[in-house]
Write a protein that holds these residues in place. Structure first.
Motif, PDB file in Angstrom:
ATOM      1  N   PHE A  39       0.826  -1.211   0.000  1.00 15.85           N
ATOM      2  CA  PHE A  39       0.000   0.000   0.000  1.00 15.85           C
ATOM      3  C   PHE A  39       0.860   1.260   0.000  1.00 15.85           C
ATOM      4  O   PHE A  39       0.467   2.290  -0.522  1.00 15.85           O
ATOM      5  CB  PHE A  39      -0.882   0.066   1.259  1.00 15.85           C
ATOM      6  CG  PHE A  39      -1.863  -1.049   1.430  1.00 15.85           C
ATOM      7  CD1 PHE A  39      -2.448  -1.683   0.340  1.00 15.85           C
ATOM      8  CD2 PHE A  39      -2.222  -1.471   2.698  1.00 15.85           C
ATOM      9  CE1 PHE A  39      -3.354  -2.703   0.516  1.00 15.85           C
ATOM     10  CE2 PHE A  39      -3.150  -2.479   2.895  1.00 15.85           C
ATOM     11  CZ  PHE A  39      -3.708  -3.104   1.793  1.00 15.85           C
ATOM     12  N   PHE A  62      -4.817  -0.576  -5.092  1.00 11.36           N
ATOM     13  CA  PHE A  62      -4.269  -0.683  -3.738  1.00 11.36           C
ATOM     14  C   PHE A  62      -2.787  -1.032  -3.734  1.00 11.36           C
ATOM     15  O   PHE A  62      -2.314  -1.797  -2.895  1.00 11.36           O
ATOM     16  CB  PHE A  62      -5.070  -1.681  -2.885  1.00 11.36           C
ATOM     17  CG  PHE A  62      -6.527  -1.324  -2.810  1.00 11.36           C
ATOM     18  CD1 PHE A  62      -6.958  -0.263  -2.027  1.00 11.36           C
ATOM     19  CD2 PHE A  62      -7.460  -2.015  -3.575  1.00 11.36           C
ATOM     20  CE1 PHE A  62      -8.293   0.089  -1.999  1.00 11.36           C
ATOM     21  CE2 PHE A  62      -8.805  -1.668  -3.544  1.00 11.36           C
ATOM     22  CZ  PHE A  62      -9.225  -0.608  -2.748  1.00 11.36           C
ATOM     23  N   LYS A  66      -1.053   4.713  -0.538  1.00 10.82           N
ATOM     24  CA  LYS A  66      -1.043   5.366   0.765  1.00 10.82           C
ATOM     25  C   LYS A  66       0.384   5.775   1.127  1.00 10.82           C
ATOM     26  O   LYS A  66       1.352   5.324   0.509  1.00 10.82           O
ATOM     27  CB  LYS A  66      -1.597   4.432   1.844  1.00 10.82           C
ATOM     28  CG  LYS A  66      -3.073   4.094   1.684  1.00 10.82           C
ATOM     29  CD  LYS A  66      -3.947   5.295   1.945  1.00 10.82           C
ATOM     30  CE  LYS A  66      -5.413   4.985   1.727  1.00 10.82           C
ATOM     31  NZ  LYS A  66      -6.270   6.185   1.963  1.00 10.82           N
ATOM     32  N   PHE A  77      -9.086  -0.985   4.831  1.00 12.10           N
ATOM     33  CA  PHE A  77      -8.891  -1.685   3.566  1.00 12.10           C
ATOM     34  C   PHE A  77     -10.131  -2.476   3.177  1.00 12.10           C
ATOM     35  O   PHE A  77     -10.523  -2.488   2.007  1.00 12.10           O
ATOM     36  CB  PHE A  77      -7.689  -2.632   3.672  1.00 12.10           C
ATOM     37  CG  PHE A  77      -7.529  -3.536   2.475  1.00 12.10           C
ATOM     38  CD1 PHE A  77      -7.158  -3.025   1.245  1.00 12.10           C
ATOM     39  CD2 PHE A  77      -7.769  -4.907   2.582  1.00 12.10           C
ATOM     40  CE1 PHE A  77      -7.027  -3.854   0.132  1.00 12.10           C
ATOM     41  CE2 PHE A  77      -7.638  -5.737   1.489  1.00 12.10           C
ATOM     42  CZ  PHE A  77      -7.265  -5.216   0.254  1.00 12.10           C
TER      43      PHE A  77
END
Length: 306
Positions: A39, A62, A66, A77
């Motif tokens: 991520f 994904f 992040k 998630f």
């Protein structure tokens, strides 16, 4: 249900990425990644993120979406991935999910237990106590507040008792709700709008370990040391409590030689792969294939279930 989520599981370095791309190309669909470290966009080399060619070959979700500075939980998630799958199933009733993070796989396939909101003051107090007293404090607190869950974890998944993030979560739920953590487990979960088809990849242990050793050597060649050095100032962040980074941080602190750190990465990755297999072997309804199985055989198996 006419939607199918083809889920590829197995230990690290076994070939999950390659198979997921082949299947996504065959079924003309997307890939949902459920690798809990891929991520983070700052951690490319050490988490074996698919390369640019692989990422461009089919749509991926994904991956490096992040930052290590963001708090992103398995519950977050689950919500994000289920929302994305609902969107993707409108275009194609077959989608692919791949990853080696067993808890995250389970969250999507089975649903995540619904825990109440915990006040930030509770979390801050537990963090402060942990900083002062360490993991033993969390273990003793959990044993006191939910003894049955503690004993069950000690028997079935003992490494969890050494995981600060997981242990802090267990304790904060107990303290914040006044109820045992285990009382929130296996409650009613949100139903899924898909049928899972689970594919497992495996190899003889010696082969698996050799592939891991080779991958670590490749990571070093690709610049893992430099990547880790750039993250060293943030070594306390949860995302960086990860094999491949921890060992190099210890080297940067002068505690070990570089050669020793690299061997530790290999050893700890092999241990991690063993834990992954233990987790996944408990998963029900998995069709296991040798990692060298021809892609067409896997596709034929999937087609027989569609």
């Amino acid at each position: 249900m006419n939607n199918y989520l083809i889920t590829i599981i197995g230990p690290t370095a076994i070939g999950k990425t390659s198979l997921s791309i082949a299947l996504a190309q065959h079924f003309n669909c997307d890939v949902i990644s459920c690798d809990s470290r891929q991520f983070f966009k700052e951690m490319r080399i050490g988490t074996a993120v698919p390369n640019k060619t692989e990422l461009a070959s089919v749509p991926h979700h994904f991956i490096q979406n992040k930052s290590i500075y963001e708090r992103y939980t398995v519950g977050d998630f689950e919500k994000d991935a289920i929302t994305k799958l609902e969107e993707l199933f409108k275009k194609n009733n077959v989608q692919i999910m791949v990853g080696g993070s067993g808890l995250y796989v389970d969250a999507i396939l089975k649903g995540f237990d619904d825990f109440p909101h915990i006040d930030n003051s509770v979390r801050e107090t537990i963090n402060t106590d942990f900083e002062e007293f360490g993991i033993i404090y969390l273990q003793q607190k959990l044993k006191e507040l939910d003894g049955n869950f503690y004993q069950k974890t000690a028997l079935e998944n003992p490494q969890t008792l050494q995981n600060p993030q997981r242990m802090k979560r267990f304790v904060e739920v107990c303290v914040g709700t006044g109820k045992p953590y285990s009382s929130f487990i296996n409650q009613s979960k949100n139903p899924r709008n898909f049928t899972p088809i689970i594919i497992g990849l495996e190899a003889e242990r010696e082969i698996m370990y050799d592939r891991i050793n080779q991958r670590v050597d490749l990571m070093i060649e690709e610049g893992l040391i430099e990547e880790a050095r750039g993250l060293f100032a943030n070594k306390q962040l949860n995302a960086l409590q990860t094999v491949g980074y921890r060992e190099l941080f210890e080297h940067f602190e002068g505690e070990t030689s570089l050669d020793f750190a690299i061997e530790e990465i290999k050893k700890n990755t092999r241990r991690f792969a063993k834990r992954q297999l233990t987790w996944f072997k408990r998963t029900e309804n998995v069709m296991w294939f040798d990692y060298l199985t021809e892609k067409d055989k896997v596709i034929n198996y999937i087609n027989s279930l569609l």
